[in-house]
Design an enzyme around this catalytic site. Structure first.
Site, PDB file in Angstrom:
ATOM      1  N   LYS A 170     -28.790 -20.921  24.562  1.00 41.31           N
ATOM      2  CA  LYS A 170     -28.001 -20.465  23.403  1.00 41.31           C
ATOM      3  C   LYS A 170     -28.008 -18.942  23.278  1.00 41.31           C
ATOM      4  CE  LYS A 170     -30.667 -22.721  20.514  1.00 41.31           C
ATOM      5  NZ  LYS A 170     -31.670 -23.268  21.468  1.00 41.31           N
ATOM      6  N   ARG A 184     -30.199 -26.537  12.070  1.00 37.63           N
ATOM      7  CA  ARG A 184     -31.151 -27.329  12.837  1.00 37.63           C
ATOM      8  C   ARG A 184     -31.522 -28.624  12.122  1.00 37.63           C
ATOM      9  NH1 ARG A 184     -33.540 -22.989  15.970  1.00 37.63           N
ATOM     10  NH2 ARG A 184     -35.178 -23.679  17.357  1.00 37.63           N
ATOM     11  N   ARG A 236     -39.607 -17.640  30.323  1.00 38.42           N
ATOM     12  CA  ARG A 236     -38.761 -16.710  29.559  1.00 38.42           C
ATOM     13  C   ARG A 236     -39.509 -15.437  29.177  1.00 38.42           C
ATOM     14  NH1 ARG A 236     -35.520 -18.972  24.524  1.00 38.42           N
ATOM     15  NH2 ARG A 236     -37.518 -19.893  23.943  1.00 38.42           N
ATOM     16  N   ARG A 294     -42.771 -14.789  24.080  1.00 36.49           N
ATOM     17  CA  ARG A 294     -42.973 -15.409  22.773  1.00 36.49           C
ATOM     18  C   ARG A 294     -44.240 -16.244  22.748  1.00 36.49           C
ATOM     19  NH1 ARG A 294     -37.288 -18.109  21.361  1.00 36.49           N
ATOM     20  NH2 ARG A 294     -38.720 -19.578  20.390  1.00 36.49           N
ATOM     21  N   ARG A 331     -41.750 -28.596  19.632  1.00 37.14           N
ATOM     22  CA  ARG A 331     -40.387 -28.092  19.412  1.00 37.14           C
ATOM     23  C   ARG A 331     -39.347 -29.091  19.911  1.00 37.14           C
ATOM     24  NH1 ARG A 331     -40.962 -22.657  22.429  1.00 37.14           N
ATOM     25  NH2 ARG A 331     -38.769 -22.309  21.908  1.00 37.14           N
TER      26      ARG A 331
HETATM   27  P1  ADP Z   1     -32.351 -20.660  23.907  1.00 38.92           P
HETATM   28  O1  ADP Z   1     -31.827 -19.477  23.132  1.00 38.92           O
HETATM   29  O2  ADP Z   1     -31.416 -21.840  23.853  1.00 38.92           O
HETATM   30  O3  ADP Z   1     -33.750 -21.044  23.520  1.00 38.92           O
HETATM   31  P2  ADP Z   1     -32.356 -18.809  26.177  1.00 38.92           P
HETATM   32  O4  ADP Z   1     -30.946 -18.339  26.241  1.00 38.92           O
HETATM   33  O5  ADP Z   1     -33.377 -17.887  25.640  1.00 38.92           O
HETATM   34  O6  ADP Z   1     -32.413 -20.244  25.445  1.00 38.92           O
HETATM   35  O7  ADP Z   1     -32.758 -19.252  27.666  1.00 38.92           O
HETATM   36  C1  ADP Z   1     -34.079 -19.713  27.958  1.00 38.92           C
HETATM   37  C2  ADP Z   1     -34.531 -19.145  29.308  1.00 38.92           C
HETATM   38  O8  ADP Z   1     -33.749 -19.705  30.357  1.00 38.92           O
HETATM   39  C3  ADP Z   1     -34.355 -17.630  29.432  1.00 38.92           C
HETATM   40  O9  ADP Z   1     -35.444 -17.133  30.194  1.00 38.92           O
HETATM   41  C4  ADP Z   1     -33.040 -17.462  30.182  1.00 38.92           C
HETATM   42  O10 ADP Z   1     -33.040 -16.284  30.992  1.00 38.92           O
HETATM   43  C5  ADP Z   1     -32.979 -18.714  31.044  1.00 38.92           C
HETATM   44  N1  ADP Z   1     -31.635 -19.284  31.157  1.00 38.92           N
HETATM   45  C6  ADP Z   1     -30.656 -19.347  30.220  1.00 38.92           C
HETATM   46  N2  ADP Z   1     -29.551 -19.956  30.686  1.00 38.92           N
HETATM   47  C7  ADP Z   1     -29.835 -20.309  31.980  1.00 38.92           C
HETATM   48  C8  ADP Z   1     -29.086 -20.970  33.021  1.00 38.92           C
HETATM   49  N3  ADP Z   1     -27.840 -21.423  32.811  1.00 38.92           N
HETATM   50  N4  ADP Z   1     -29.706 -21.157  34.207  1.00 38.92           N
HETATM   51  C9  ADP Z   1     -30.972 -20.711  34.417  1.00 38.92           C
HETATM   52  N5  ADP Z   1     -31.728 -20.088  33.491  1.00 38.92           N
HETATM   53  C10 ADP Z   1     -31.167 -19.884  32.280  1.00 38.92           C
HETATM   54  P1  ADP Z   2     -35.373 -21.658  20.593  1.00 38.33           P
HETATM   55  O1  ADP Z   2     -34.054 -20.920  20.685  1.00 38.33           O
HETATM   56  O2  ADP Z   2     -36.205 -21.466  21.791  1.00 38.33           O
HETATM   57  O3  ADP Z   2     -35.199 -23.076  20.182  1.00 38.33           O
HETATM   58  P2  ADP Z   2     -35.768 -20.203  18.099  1.00 38.33           P
HETATM   59  O4  ADP Z   2     -36.002 -18.778  18.369  1.00 38.33           O
HETATM   60  O5  ADP Z   2     -34.398 -20.621  17.692  1.00 38.33           O
HETATM   61  O6  ADP Z   2     -36.214 -21.006  19.404  1.00 38.33           O
HETATM   62  O7  ADP Z   2     -36.767 -20.743  17.012  1.00 38.33           O
HETATM   63  C1  ADP Z   2     -38.150 -20.485  17.057  1.00 38.33           C
HETATM   64  C2  ADP Z   2     -38.819 -21.152  15.858  1.00 38.33           C
HETATM   65  O8  ADP Z   2     -38.306 -20.567  14.645  1.00 38.33           O
HETATM   66  C3  ADP Z   2     -38.572 -22.644  15.694  1.00 38.33           C
HETATM   67  O9  ADP Z   2     -39.491 -23.427  16.441  1.00 38.33           O
HETATM   68  C4  ADP Z   2     -38.738 -22.823  14.184  1.00 38.33           C
HETATM   69  O10 ADP Z   2     -40.104 -22.862  13.821  1.00 38.33           O
HETATM   70  C5  ADP Z   2     -38.143 -21.548  13.628  1.00 38.33           C
HETATM   71  N1  ADP Z   2     -36.690 -21.668  13.327  1.00 38.33           N
HETATM   72  C6  ADP Z   2     -35.680 -20.961  13.891  1.00 38.33           C
HETATM   73  N2  ADP Z   2     -34.490 -21.306  13.384  1.00 38.33           N
HETATM   74  C7  ADP Z   2     -34.747 -22.288  12.467  1.00 38.33           C
HETATM   75  C8  ADP Z   2     -33.936 -23.081  11.611  1.00 38.33           C
HETATM   76  N3  ADP Z   2     -32.600 -22.950  11.593  1.00 38.33           N
HETATM   77  N4  ADP Z   2     -34.551 -23.976  10.808  1.00 38.33           N
HETATM   78  C9  ADP Z   2     -35.878 -24.117  10.811  1.00 38.33           C
HETATM   79  N5  ADP Z   2     -36.699 -23.432  11.598  1.00 38.33           N
HETATM   80  C10 ADP Z   2     -36.157 -22.512  12.428  1.00 38.33           C
END
Ligand code: ADP
Ligand code: ADP
Ligand code: ZN
Length: 215
Positions: free
Chosen positions: A13, A88, A127, A161, A172
């Site tokens: 995302k 979420r 990541r 992180r 999660r």
């Molecule tokens: P999210 O915001 O959904 O938690 P991220 O965009 O931070 O996910 O992506 C999670 C990890 O995977 C990051 O280290 C990113 O560089 C990598 N990543 C994201 N999209 C891809 C993809 N299509 N293929 C391989 N690695 C990816």
């Molecule tokens: P990822 O993209 O890897 O899923 P986020 O950065 O979006 O992780 O979220 C990290 C943490 O922040 C979540 O595990 C949760 O504890 C909190 N969080 C983020 N967005 C929300 C939301 N919309 N509602 C509730 N908790 C949230």
């Protein structure tokens, strides 16, 4: 254009939202990034959220909804925004509908990035992020062109992180299945939901996204 990017932790995302922001000026609104910024500043809201984030559980809807309400009221969001990590829960989705309606705004698309669980764990475990500009990287899938130097800003400081570990990831993923997955049928019923194969490489996912959005 106002869109939601849905997907489990590690689905991609943030990566896609950041690129859409760069190329189309849509504002990325990441609730996770906002919470981490609040923790860094030592705000009470951040302190409350940190304990929950460290465990991998969601922070209360009321706190998140207030945060989003303030953010989309800011003038830059009139250009269009990408919600990344929000909503979420079904309660958050309902609150979003209400606040958009009250402001005469609407959603143009809700897009789900679909990625297998094994791959999610692999992505999250590797990541890391530039501490200065926030550019995202991965130990195997996206390393800086010059080792230890950010491609975007040249900084050599990176962060990982605290919650990107195998144990917290379990909680999660559980939260995603139990609390977030139920919003998929919520948007499906409204005819707003589209899915993308998030297993493909970053460029392929981005191309499909751009095509789906008609950008
Ligand atoms: P999210 O915001 O959904 O938690 P991220 O965009 O931070 O996910 O992506 C999670 C990890 O995977 C990051 O280290 C990113 O560089 C990598 N990543 C994201 N999209 C891809 C993809 N299509 N293929 C391989 N690695 C990816
Ligand atoms: P990822 O993209 O890897 O899923 P986020 O950065 O979006 O992780 O979220 C990290 C943490 O922040 C979540 O595990 C949760 O504890 C909190 N969080 C983020 N967005 C929300 C939301 N919309 N509602 C509730 N908790 C949230
Ligand atoms: Zn950087």
């Amino acid at each position: 254009m106002n869109i939601i990017l849905l997907g489990a932790p590690g689905a991609g995302k943030g990566t896609q939202a950041r690129r859409l922001e760069e190329e189309y000026g849509l504002i990325q609104i990441s609730t996770g990034d906002m919470l981490r910024a609040s923790i860094k500043k030592g705000e009470p809201l951040g302190l409350e959220a940190k304990q929950l984030m460290d465990k991998g559980t969601l922070v209360p809807d009321s706190l998140i909804v207030r945060m989003i309400e303030e953010r989309i009221a800011e003038p830059d969001c009139a250009k269009g925004f990408i919600l990344d990590g929000f909503p979420r829960t079904v309660a958050q989705a309902e609150a979003l509908d209400a606040m958009l309606a009250a402001r005469g705004m609407k959603l143009d698309a809700v897009i789900e990035l679909v990625v297998d669980e094994d791959k999610l764990v692999e992505r999250v475990s590797g990541r890391f992020t530039c501490a200065k500009c926030g550019e995202g990287y991965h130990d195997s899938f996206k390393t800086p062109q010059k080792a230890g130097v950010c491609d975007s800003c040249g900084s050599s400081e990176f962060t990982r992180r605290a919650d990107d570990n195998a144990e917290t990831m379990k909680a999660r993923l559980q939260a995603f299945h139990d609390q977030t997955a139920p919003i998929l049928p919520y948007y499906e019923t409204k005819g707003a939901l589209k899915s993308i194969d998030g297993m493909a490489d970053m460029d392929a996912v981005y191309d499909e996204l751009v095509q789906l959005l008609g950008l």
